[in-house]
Motif scaffolding. Structure first.
Motif, PDB file in Angstrom:
ATOM      1  N   TYR A 134      -6.987   5.129   1.354  1.00 32.18           N
ATOM      2  CA  TYR A 134      -7.016   3.686   1.583  1.00 32.18           C
ATOM      3  C   TYR A 134      -6.385   3.245   2.902  1.00 32.18           C
ATOM      4  O   TYR A 134      -6.726   2.183   3.412  1.00 32.18           O
ATOM      5  CB  TYR A 134      -6.339   2.962   0.415  1.00 32.18           C
ATOM      6  CG  TYR A 134      -7.161   3.003  -0.850  1.00 32.18           C
ATOM      7  CD1 TYR A 134      -8.307   2.228  -0.984  1.00 32.18           C
ATOM      8  CD2 TYR A 134      -6.822   3.836  -1.907  1.00 32.18           C
ATOM      9  CE1 TYR A 134      -9.082   2.269  -2.130  1.00 32.18           C
ATOM     10  CE2 TYR A 134      -7.581   3.882  -3.066  1.00 32.18           C
ATOM     11  CZ  TYR A 134      -8.713   3.099  -3.166  1.00 32.18           C
ATOM     12  OH  TYR A 134      -9.482   3.145  -4.303  1.00 32.18           O
ATOM     13  N   GLU A 135      -5.462   4.015   3.452  1.00 32.18           N
ATOM     14  CA  GLU A 135      -4.807   3.594   4.692  1.00 32.18           C
ATOM     15  C   GLU A 135      -5.514   4.183   5.907  1.00 32.18           C
ATOM     16  O   GLU A 135      -4.928   4.905   6.713  1.00 32.18           O
ATOM     17  CB  GLU A 135      -3.333   4.015   4.665  1.00 32.18           C
ATOM     18  CG  GLU A 135      -2.541   3.398   3.520  1.00 32.18           C
ATOM     19  CD  GLU A 135      -2.543   1.879   3.557  1.00 32.18           C
ATOM     20  OE1 GLU A 135      -2.456   1.301   4.658  1.00 32.18           O
ATOM     21  OE2 GLU A 135      -2.644   1.268   2.472  1.00 32.18           O
ATOM     22  N   ASP A 194      -2.795   7.144   0.019  1.00 33.97           N
ATOM     23  CA  ASP A 194      -2.795   6.616   1.387  1.00 33.97           C
ATOM     24  C   ASP A 194      -3.864   7.267   2.249  1.00 33.97           C
ATOM     25  O   ASP A 194      -4.450   6.626   3.120  1.00 33.97           O
ATOM     26  CB  ASP A 194      -1.421   6.828   2.033  1.00 33.97           C
ATOM     27  CG  ASP A 194      -0.372   5.882   1.470  1.00 33.97           C
ATOM     28  OD1 ASP A 194      -0.754   4.998   0.679  1.00 33.97           O
ATOM     29  OD2 ASP A 194       0.815   6.026   1.810  1.00 33.97           O
TER      30      ASP A 194
END
Length: 225
Positions: free
Chosen positions: A77-78, A74
């Motif tokens: 990618y987040e 995360d």
């Protein structure tokens, strides 16, 4: 076991002294001693079981606490920046990227979003690409290597400089030479509008997490379009 552990600790201290403080050396020493002792005593009834448990423990500790196993993906990618990179790449999958003034590891961040990135870590040297800016091969020794590549866009001639480490080099690349590399997008942490003129344009198309994404276009291309 004591002699083997002591010898390995001396070697580790000489090679990795800057990275291994005393408490880490102590932890390494205990681990090495336990492993060496169990290997040397493997004929004992208990040794094989303990050696198996010891090996599993070492593997779990060394692998389980490393990213991304420990933290997940995360953090990569987040993010707002990754969202913008993926969005642009979906709309223009063939567009080539370059990272300006950000270096490692951010010059590998874009390829994690699927963006073809020229200055991500080059496992194999690309003599044809960099040779375009070094016709007589005078600087080939600099870029002829596995390399971490640092790029700085400049308003002047393209040149190469050795990096701080043997596996790195820096490219100071003229803003017009970006066209020779077929660059379409630039990830940077600075403003690039000042490089725009009648010949080239740097248009900011996105930003996120303190970084900016610019679309690069040469005037000749715009006219033909």
């Amino acid at each position: 076991a004591v002699i083997l552990t002591g010898g390995l600790l001396v070697v580790n201290h000489k090679v990795y002294g800057a990275y291994l403080p005393i408490y880490m050396l102590a932890a390494v020493g205990i681990t090495l001693f336990a492993g060496a002792y169990l290997v040397l005593r493997w004929r004992a009834p208990y040794a094989k079981l303990l050696l198996g448990l010891f090996t599993c423990g070492v593997l779990f500790y060394s692998g389980g606490l490393a990213n991304p196993v420990q933290k997940g993906l995360d953090v990569v990618y987040e993010t707002d920046l990754m969202g913008e990179i993926q969005k642009i790449t979906e709309d223009d999958p063939e567009g080539k990227w370059i990272c300006d003034m950000v270096g490692y590891p951010m010059n590998n961040y874009t390829i994690m979003g699927g963006a073809p990135t020229i200055d991500s870590i080059n496992v194999y040297q690309d003599l044809e690409r960099w040779g375009m800016f070094d016709q007589d091969g005078a600087q080939e020794d600099i870029y002829n290597r596995y390399a971490h590549i640092d790029v700085e866009i400049v308003d002047g001639g393209t040149s190469f400089q050795p990096g701080a480490m043997a596996d790195s080099f820096k490219v100071s690349i003229d803003k017009y030479d970006l066209d020779k590399l077929e660059v379409s997008y630039i990830l940077t942490n600075r403003e690039l509008e000042e490089f725009s003129d009648d010949g080239v344009t740097f248009e900011q198309v996105a930003e996120g997490n303190g970084y900016r994404i610019y679309h690069y276009e040469k005037e000749r291309e715009k006219t033909n379009g």
